[in-house]
Enzyme design. Structure first.
Site, short mmCIF file in Angstrom:
data_model
loop_
_atom_site.label_atom_id
_atom_site.label_comp_id
_atom_site.label_asym_id
_atom_site.label_seq_id
_atom_site.Cartn_x
_atom_site.Cartn_y
_atom_site.Cartn_z
CG ASP A 1 -2.48 1.20 1.10
OD1 ASP A 1 -2.41 1.76 -0.12
OD2 ASP A 1 -2.15 2.01 2.76
CG HIS A 2 1.14 3.84 -2.51
ND1 HIS A 2 0.30 3.70 -4.08
CD2 HIS A 2 2.41 3.50 -3.11
CE1 HIS A 2 1.33 3.95 -5.25
NE2 HIS A 2 2.06 3.31 -4.69
CG PHE B 1 -7.34 5.84 0.14
CD1 PHE B 1 -7.16 5.43 2.21
CD2 PHE B 1 -8.04 7.68 -0.03
CE1 PHE B 1 -7.66 6.59 2.37
CE2 PHE B 1 -7.31 8.38 1.08
CZ PHE B 1 -7.75 7.87 2.00
CG HIS B 2 -3.27 3.71 -3.72
ND1 HIS B 2 -2.61 5.02 -4.20
CD2 HIS B 2 -4.48 4.15 -4.33
CE1 HIS B 2 -3.14 5.49 -4.74
NE2 HIS B 2 -3.92 5.49 -4.29
N PRO B 3 -4.03 -0.68 -1.71
CG PRO B 3 -6.18 -1.29 -0.65
CD PRO B 3 -5.90 0.09 -1.25
#
Length: 543
Positions: free
Chosen positions: A295-296, A470-472
């Site tokens: 994630d980021h 919000f980038h899983p």
């Protein structure tokens, strides 16, 4: 099973990938398709207003509202993870930013043995998806379902941010999805005529009335059914009742990096220890299901502005709030017609870095955390995130009850490189903010505050305050090796007639926002499904 209980394809999850798949499979007219979604219809009005992001961030009617486990690397904090629980999935609640990542991301996938997934391989699918307001060229398409447009009007603070980036040597870039990603500029957004273009509105709505497509909302998948290791259907719960629907050709999981590994493990596909702990009879032991989570992580620099020109000022004034609301209703323009982050950039954390490893998001508002009420003062936010973290986490079930949220271990900042680049990113963001013209709009650094100076203190700030962007991704990794969860055609190893098509298949996270890449994956995945099924039918016909 009666025909009403059986479809050619059953798609689980109507999010960024699922709506694409439903459109592409149904529009052939040759197959019946069921699209199953745990959430409801996208009827909540704020979904469709670009700035409505703040209204959906904590709304459990449209948002799963996950939280990670306490993470020792960020001082035992839990992190709130919003994910869309509605038609369109996270494309219905995200920040609308259209970014594909870097060409090297996909070439790296190819170099790791993922044949067919190089940049040149995937570029046609980005083009097929896109309806680019600027027109078509080598990098853009104009006839796709996904509207992509410019921020409608320039903004003084955004212009200042871009100018300061240029002042410190980061080039201006008018197209982050063109020949190169590096630079600062305005983002393009998935917006058309002042309204959000989610995959539900862009892809699904035009085909929703087709007789060969059925959409089931408020339907929670509990597990996939297998016969002789072949997926033959899906068990579900709906309105308190259990049900089953069959799949003649394939079951396709499109639940995303959290829900998809959860469904696989509930179905008996996963690590041996996880299945044993829940007394689930294994269908296929796959140790990497739920692993490789990436994630980021973003650190947000917040500044007090010298002039009342921020979105904070608009939202804190009744008169100005009514004014922007009226303007949006009458013309679909103004602050409500654009996303939270209008500008941003991609930069290198050091002179020896080969390609950008830092992303900036610039928003003309500020708050204690994303989606929470804005500050009472005039403020804006410059966030920085590391694009390609080394740290890996996991997602695993904690119960056989599908309504029980899985255990999410983000494992942020687990490596020295990740910690160093996050600190370097904060320092680069500060350097940009200190340059004119942006510096002329700053009266004070609100967070982390100018008393925080040493690398150690900056790392403490990141540990205390950084949050997800919000980038899983990555929890059902694609690869050529036997340990990978899916092969290069996105088929789940160890079983038949089951695919995963969503963010979870990424071998490594892309260098940027993930919605556009997921849509590309679904476009390519749909082609693979149709090719394989047509080939199987041809073989049966000549047999």
């Amino acid at each position: 099973m009666s025909s009403s209980q059986c479809f050619d394809f059953v798609i689980v999850g109507a999010g960024s990938a699922g709506c694409v798949l439903a459109r592409r499979l149904a529009e052939t007219g040759r197959y019946s398709v069921l699209l199953m979604e745990a959430g409801g219809r996208d009827s909540y009005p704020w979904i469709h207003v670009p700035i409505g992001y703040g209204k959906t961030m904590f709304n459990r009617k449209v948002n799963w509202g996950y939280s990670t486990e306490a993470d020792p690397n960020i001082n035992d904090r839990t992190v709130y993870w919003p994910r869309g629980k509605v038609l369109g999935g996270s494309s219905s609640i995200n920040g609308l930013i259209y970014v594909r990542g870097q060409a090297e991301d996909y070439d790296d996938w190819h170099a790791r043995g993922c044949d067919g997934w190089s940049y040149e391989d995937v570029l046609p699918y980005f083009l097929r998806a896109e309806d680019q307001a600027r027109g078509d060229d080598r990098y853009h398409g104009v006839e796709g379902p996904l509207a992509v447009s410019d921020v409608g009007e320039p903004n003084r603070l955004c212009d200042a941010f871009i100018g300061s980036g240029e002042a410190i040597g980061i080039p201006r870039n008018n197209d982050f999805n063109g020949a190169t990603q590096e630079g600062v500029g305005y983002f393009q957004l998935t917006v058309k005529n002042g309204r959000r273009c989610s995959t539900a509105s862009g892809y699904l709505k035009p085909v929703a009335s087709r007789k060969n497509l059925e959409i089931m909302t408020h339907t929670l998948c509990s597990r996939v059914e297998f016969r002789d290791r072949r997926a033959v259907g899906v068990h579900y719960t709906r309105a308190g009742r259990n049900g089953f629907v069959g799949a003649r050709h394939e079951v396709i999981l499109a639940g995303g990096a959290i829900n998809t590994p959860q469904i696989l493990e509930l179905s008996g596909i996963g690590p041996e220890q996880v299945l044993a702990e829940q007394n689930i009879e294994p269908v296929s032991i796959s140790e990497e299901v739920g692993q490789n989570l990436s994630d980021h992580l973003q650190a947000r620099l917040i500044y007090k502005c010298s002039e009342p020109i921020t979105t904070n000022d608009d939202l804190n004034s009744f008169v100005r709030k009514m004014g922007i609301g009226l303007r949006y209703v009458l013309s679909r323009k103004g602050p409500l017609a654009v996303g939270i982050n209008q500008a941003g950039g991609f930069a290198r954390s050091g002179a020896d870095v080969e390609r950008p490893d830092i992303q900036f998001h610039f928003g003309t508002l500020s708050s204690d955390r994303p989606g929470s009420p804005v500050h009472r003062f005039s403020g804006f936010t410059l966030s920085t995130c590391q694009l390609r973290p080394e740290s890996r986490g996991s997602v695993h079930i904690r119960s056989t009850d599908p309504s029980v949220y899985p255990q999410i271990r983000a494992n942020y900042l687990a490596t020295e490189m990740d910690r160093r680049i996050m600190v370097d990113g904060v320092k680069l963001g500060r350097r940009l903010a200190a340059a004119a013209p942006l510096s002329g709009y700053i009266t004070e650094e609100y967070a982390p505050g100018m008393d925080v100076q040493s690398d150690e203190a900056l790392l403490d700030f990141v540990r205390d305050d950084a949050t997800t962007i919000f980038h899983p991704t990555g929890t059902c990794r694609m690869g050529p090796d036997a340990e990978a969860v899916v092969d290069m055609r996105l088929r789940v190893r160890g079983v038949d007639a089951l695919r995963v098509i969503d963010a979870s298949i990424m071998p490594s996270i892309v260098s940027g926002n993930t919605n556009a890449p997921v849509i590309m994956i679904a476009e390519k995945g749909a082609d693979m499904i149709l090719e394989d099924v047509d080939k199987q039918q041809f073989c049966r016909d000549i047999a």
